[in-house]
Design an enzyme around this catalytic site. Structure first.
Site, mmCIF file in Angstrom:
data_model
loop_
_atom_site.group_PDB
_atom_site.id
_atom_site.type_symbol
_atom_site.label_atom_id
_atom_site.label_comp_id
_atom_site.label_asym_id
_atom_site.label_seq_id
_atom_site.Cartn_x
_atom_site.Cartn_y
_atom_site.Cartn_z
ATOM 1 N N ARG A 8 88.867 -22.831 -85.023
ATOM 2 C CA ARG A 8 89.970 -21.929 -85.354
ATOM 3 C C ARG A 8 90.925 -22.569 -86.356
ATOM 4 N NH1 ARG A 8 92.462 -18.946 -80.442
ATOM 5 N NH2 ARG A 8 92.888 -21.030 -79.642
ATOM 6 N N LYS A 27 90.547 -11.714 -75.388
ATOM 7 C CA LYS A 27 91.376 -10.750 -74.649
ATOM 8 C C LYS A 27 92.266 -9.938 -75.602
ATOM 9 C CE LYS A 27 93.966 -12.906 -71.982
ATOM 10 N NZ LYS A 27 95.129 -13.200 -71.169
ATOM 11 N N ARG A 57 99.641 -13.125 -61.919
ATOM 12 C CA ARG A 57 99.156 -14.486 -62.123
ATOM 13 C C ARG A 57 99.172 -15.278 -60.821
ATOM 14 N NH1 ARG A 57 99.896 -15.018 -67.745
ATOM 15 N NH2 ARG A 57 100.190 -16.988 -68.683
ATOM 16 N N ARG A 80 93.317 -26.600 -70.248
ATOM 17 C CA ARG A 80 93.748 -25.195 -70.189
ATOM 18 C C ARG A 80 92.838 -24.374 -69.277
ATOM 19 N NH1 ARG A 80 94.006 -22.968 -76.069
ATOM 20 N NH2 ARG A 80 93.746 -25.040 -76.926
ATOM 21 N N ARG A 109 95.583 -25.914 -84.914
ATOM 22 C CA ARG A 109 96.604 -26.109 -83.880
ATOM 23 C C ARG A 109 96.341 -27.431 -83.180
ATOM 24 N NH1 ARG A 109 97.193 -20.975 -79.968
ATOM 25 N NH2 ARG A 109 96.926 -22.583 -78.410
HETATM 26 P P1 AMP Z 1 100.872 -16.201 -71.851
HETATM 27 O O1 AMP Z 1 101.251 -15.771 -73.219
HETATM 28 O O2 AMP Z 1 100.303 -15.100 -71.015
HETATM 29 O O3 AMP Z 1 99.998 -17.433 -71.834
HETATM 30 O O4 AMP Z 1 102.236 -16.632 -71.108
HETATM 31 C C1 AMP Z 1 103.086 -17.640 -71.633
HETATM 32 C C2 AMP Z 1 104.018 -18.152 -70.551
HETATM 33 O O5 AMP Z 1 104.830 -17.078 -70.028
HETATM 34 C C3 AMP Z 1 103.336 -18.727 -69.317
HETATM 35 O O6 AMP Z 1 102.964 -20.070 -69.505
HETATM 36 C C4 AMP Z 1 104.423 -18.573 -68.268
HETATM 37 O O7 AMP Z 1 105.414 -19.559 -68.409
HETATM 38 C C5 AMP Z 1 105.034 -17.240 -68.632
HETATM 39 N N1 AMP Z 1 104.334 -16.132 -67.933
HETATM 40 C C6 AMP Z 1 103.560 -15.155 -68.489
HETATM 41 N N2 AMP Z 1 103.098 -14.311 -67.550
HETATM 42 C C7 AMP Z 1 103.598 -14.751 -66.358
HETATM 43 C C8 AMP Z 1 103.483 -14.307 -65.015
HETATM 44 N N3 AMP Z 1 102.734 -13.240 -64.679
HETATM 45 N N4 AMP Z 1 104.122 -15.007 -64.061
HETATM 46 C C9 AMP Z 1 104.879 -16.085 -64.365
HETATM 47 N N5 AMP Z 1 105.017 -16.560 -65.606
HETATM 48 C C10 AMP Z 1 104.389 -15.916 -66.612
#
Ligand code: AMP
Length: 216
Positions: A127, A13, A88, A171, A160
């Protein structure tokens, strides 16, 4: 061009988002990145978000939605947006429809990047990251010049701790649980474009490019 990009960690992505931003000159809006930036700046929003993120929980909708509403009203969104990591939840998707309608920027396509399990497992377990500068390698797909050593800064490469097949399953389950209702919501509107992201960067990009050219 108003698009959403969805896909699990390891689906490429990030790579595809940079290509889209470069080709179509639209901002890449990642809620995860926005929360991380707020934490770094030490803002009130950041401090609140951190409590949830540290627990692996979603940040409450009212906080996330307010942040997105403000972001979408910025001038650089005139040409559109590439939304990553949002919506989300179904509630976020419903509210986003209202925000996007108000701003006359309705979603035109949802790119859903899918990768088969074997390929994802290969990407994740192979990775390697530079301990010092964060550069990312892969033991076979993108190896450093010297095994275990960063090309850029000469520091040691590490794996990691959550880049294991077991963690990958957890995940992925979590990702599917969260995104399935959101995907179904957009599928009912005929907006979802499936992209087979198990292939090479060039092949995946060619598919995405064709989808986006069709929209224009
Ligand atoms: P990401 O980098 O997209 O995996 O996001 C990291 C963390 O940010 C997630 O585990 C959530 O805690 C928070 N987060 C990101 N996007 C959202 C969203 N659309 N709604 C709620 N929490 C979010």
């Amino acid at each position: 061009m108003n698009i959403l990009i969805m896909g699990p960690a390891g689906s490429g992505k990030g790579t595809m988002s940079s290509k889209i931003v470069e080709a179509y000159d639209i901002p890449h809006i990642s809620t995860g990145d926005m929360f991380r930036a707020a934490i770094k700046e030490g803002t009130e929003l950041g401090m609140t978000a951190k409590k949830y993120m540290d627990e692996g929980l979603l940040v409450p909708d009212e906080i996330t939605i307010a942040m997105i509403r403000e972001r979408l009203a910025q001038p650089d969104c005139q040409k559109g947006y590439l939304m990553d990591g949002y919506p989300r939840t179904l509630n976020q998707a419903h509210v986003f429809e209202e925000i996007a309608a108000e701003l006359k920027k309705p979603v035109e396509a949802v790119l859903n990047l899918t990768v088969d399990f074997e390929e994802l497992a290969n990407r994740v377990t192979g990775r390697r990251l530079c301990k010092n500068c964060g550069a990312i390698y892969h033991i076979t797909n993108f190896p450093p010049k010297q095994e275990g050593i960063c090309d850029h800064c000469g520091a040691l490469l590490v794996q990691r701790s959550d880049d294991t097949v077991e963690q990958l399953r957890v995940r992925l389950d979590e990702h599917h649980k969260n995104t399935e209702p959101v995907l179904a919501y957009y599928a009912a509107q005929g907006l979802v474009k499936e992209v087979n992201a198990s292939r090479t960067i060039e092949e995946v990009w060619a598919d995405i490019r064709a989808i986006l050219e069709d929209l224009q």
